[in-house]
Design an enzyme around this catalytic site. Structure first.
Site, PDB file in Angstrom:
ATOM      1  N   THR A 201     -37.287 -18.945 -29.752  1.00  0.00           N
ATOM      2  CA  THR A 201     -38.175 -17.786 -29.702  1.00  0.00           C
ATOM      3  C   THR A 201     -38.540 -17.402 -28.273  1.00  0.00           C
ATOM      4  OG1 THR A 201     -39.114 -18.325 -31.872  1.00  0.00           O
ATOM      5  CG2 THR A 201     -40.433 -16.920 -30.440  1.00  0.00           C
TER       6      THR A 201
ATOM      7  N   ALA B 297     -42.475 -10.637 -23.657  1.00  0.00           N
ATOM      8  CA  ALA B 297     -42.828 -11.051 -22.287  1.00  0.00           C
ATOM      9  C   ALA B 297     -44.220 -10.563 -21.886  1.00  0.00           C
ATOM     10  CB  ALA B 297     -41.784 -10.566 -21.289  1.00  0.00           C
TER      11      ALA B 297
ATOM     12  N   HIS C  52     -51.077 -11.276 -23.843  1.00  0.00           N
ATOM     13  CA  HIS C  52     -52.049 -10.464 -24.572  1.00  0.00           C
ATOM     14  C   HIS C  52     -53.476 -10.772 -24.119  1.00  0.00           C
ATOM     15  CE1 HIS C  52     -49.212  -8.855 -27.555  1.00  0.00           C
ATOM     16  NE2 HIS C  52     -48.622 -10.044 -27.497  1.00  0.00           N
TER      17      HIS C  52
ATOM     18  N   VAL D  49     -32.993 -33.262 -34.687  1.00  0.00           N
ATOM     19  CA  VAL D  49     -33.714 -34.282 -35.434  1.00  0.00           C
ATOM     20  C   VAL D  49     -33.345 -34.197 -36.921  1.00  0.00           C
ATOM     21  CG1 VAL D  49     -35.988 -35.078 -36.164  1.00  0.00           C
ATOM     22  CG2 VAL D  49     -35.604 -34.373 -33.786  1.00  0.00           C
TER      23      VAL D  49
ATOM     24  N   ARG E 187     -39.461 -14.966 -34.898  1.00  0.00           N
ATOM     25  CA  ARG E 187     -40.831 -15.462 -34.808  1.00  0.00           C
ATOM     26  C   ARG E 187     -41.129 -16.387 -35.987  1.00  0.00           C
ATOM     27  NH1 ARG E 187     -42.951  -9.437 -34.446  1.00  0.00           N
ATOM     28  NH2 ARG E 187     -40.794  -9.091 -35.083  1.00  0.00           N
TER      29      ARG E 187
ATOM     30  N   SER F 118     -46.601 -14.623 -32.111  1.00  0.00           N
ATOM     31  CA  SER F 118     -47.451 -13.886 -31.177  1.00  0.00           C
ATOM     32  C   SER F 118     -48.921 -14.105 -31.546  1.00  0.00           C
ATOM     33  CB  SER F 118     -47.125 -12.395 -31.243  1.00  0.00           C
ATOM     34  OG  SER F 118     -47.947 -11.657 -30.382  1.00  0.00           O
TER      35      SER F 118
END
Length: 481
Positions: free
Chosen positions: A40, A46, A49, A172, A311, A338
């Site tokens: 991600t 970029a 926030h 894993v 995401r 996000s």
């Protein structure tokens, strides 16, 4: 045996690794891909926030605001480009003003500083190319832009400088706790033992949690498509411009980048396949159509590439942090969507603090918080650059003409720890191949440098993941073809 094993080398895993290296030299990071920053983290907006969007009282709100406040120090210590350009959340219908005021109040409750609701005229003064549909905006001056690649690499390099160890291509397969209380991590090739584990596996964090925890979680992969404009479009937008958020996210945004490009996107498409990052014509058309609601006359002929990222959307739409239920010393950093990039410094500090307390660790006297980025010759004076080239002629050989990237910078990117091992690894570290031609001219030379520096054949150089070879064979025998 390790004090802690961190699974996942995205920006969250690397932030935890750097903070854990304050307290221990026995820190191991396992990454299933060939390099750090391959999930991600490599494909997002970029953006740092401000923190007004997250609901009051959530972990997203808490760690977004704290991470935002930490970012100036982190960027300084790790030598990462970061700019507080501010954001504008615009509204186009009068009935949306009620929702905008709710966002303002939510931001105030979250502790976001400097928020203001602007009129049409005030918005246009800040952003002259705002759409004619826009009636006003919520202005957040603390919002910023950063290079997510450089932040992730900087965290990883600083962690290594302070004693952490990274192992790549370690998927894993199983996790279990033995009777002596130690965690055993089994990969396809080896088994590792640690006192504590950090689950920072992104879209796979639910699978790892569900192996050990009594509280099961579910991650839905949500694809976001983007368009990237050439530097020729620089200045068309000055701030990050959001549209009114929806249930699926913050909508299509338009923002400058720290490197002078412009990003448009993302879409929000829930997926089943956690690895499907293929863009679609439908999604890219949607981006172009919706972006005109906030910014007019976007120079879309300057689009140089498209990309998509996945995401990790958890069912409760909040971060899952801390010790997993029923799994002592197993710490989750799960559901990090996000504003995960914005929250990364705070999540890293928080998680490392929990582990430090759990294992009774103390801060090391020799911890070094500073890291220097790869040298950028273009930032030097003419005299300094000429002297650099005299000392090391590789800095005088330009490999990527679009971005003016020298062989010296590429060599530096490869020789660092952890260093670039693929074309994409070089691209994200120094931008060779990021320009208008998207590597059409420089890729063969970058491949030659990779092969030489890594001591491998040209046929063994990957584009990105293990096995993504570009050269499949030679048409003639002999070293020179």
């Amino acid at each position: 045996m390790y004090d802690v094993i961190i699974i996942g080398a995205g920006v969250i895993g690397c932030a935890v690794a750097r903070e854990m290296s304050r307290y221990s030299d026995r820190v191991l990071i396992l990454e299933k891909n060939e390099d750090v920053c391959t999930g991600t983290t490599k494909a997002n907006s970029a953006i740092i926030h401000s923190g007004y969007d997250a609901k009051n009282g959530t972990l997203k709100a808490k760690f977004n605001v704290k991470g935002n406040r930490m970012m100036d120090r982190i960027a300084y210590e790790l030598d990462v480009p970061f700019e507080r350009i501010g954001s504008l959340t615009v509204y186009t219908e009068e009935e949306q003003l009620v929702k905008l005021k709710e966002l303002y109040q939510r931001g105030m409750n979250n502790g976001v500083e400097g928020l203001r609701i602007l009129s049409r005229a005030e918005t246009e003064a800040l952003e002259p190319n705002i759409s004619d549909k826009v009636k006003g905006a919520l202005y957040a001056p603390t919002a910023g832009i950063i290079c997510p690649f450089k932040l992730c690499y900087a965290y990883a390099e600083n962690a290594c400088e302070n004693g952490a160890r990274f192992l790549m291509n370690q998927k894993v397969g199983n996790i279990f706790r033995s009777e002596d209380g130690l965690w055993h991590i089994a990969t396809e090739t080896d088994e590792f033992v640690a006192q504590a584990v950090v689950n920072a596996a992104g879209v796979y964090s639910d699978e790892l949690n569900n192996l050990v925890s009594s509280r099961k979680i579910r991650i839905t992969p949500r694809r976001g498509d983007y368009l990237l404009l050439d530097r020729a479009a620089k200045g068309h937008v000055r701030h990050t411009v959001f549209q009114m958020p929806t249930a699926l996210g913050k909508g299509v945004l338009v923002t400058p980048t720290v490197h002078g490009n412009t990003i448009i996107g993302p879409t929000a498409v829930d997926m089943i396949d956690k690895e499907n990052t293929a863009t679609t014509a439908e999604a890219l058309s949607e981006i172009l159509s919706k972006s005109s609601d906030s910014i007019k006359d976007l120079p879309t002929r300057q689009v140089i590439t498209s990309f998509a990222g996945i995401r990790a959307v958890e069912d409760q739409h909040d971060f899952i942090l801390g010790e997993a239920e029923g799994a002592s010393s197993f710490f989750n950093c799960a559901g990090i969507q996000s504003p995960g990039l914005s929250a990364a410094p705070a999540i890293g500090e928080y998680t490392a603090g929990l582990i430090r307390e759990k294992l009774s660790l103390s801060e090391k006297e020799n911890f070094n918080p500073y890291r220097k980025d790869i040298l950028d010759p273009s930032a030097l004076s003419l005299e300094e650059r000429n002297e650099l080239i005299r000392e090391n002629p590789a800095y005088g050989r330009i490999v990527c003409r679009c971005e003016s990237i020298s062989e010296g910078e590429i060599i530096d990117a490869i020789r660092r720890t952890p260093g670039a091992v693929s074309l994409d690894g070089v691209k994200r570290r120094v931008r060779a191949g990021m320009g208008r031609c998207q590597g059409g001219f420089c890729s063969p030379k970058v491949m030659e440098i990779l092969a030489r520096e890594r001591g491998c054949a040209l046929e063994e150089v990957n584009k990105s993941s293990e096995g993504s070879y570009i050269v499949r064979g030679r048409t003639k025998d002999g070293e020179n073809g």
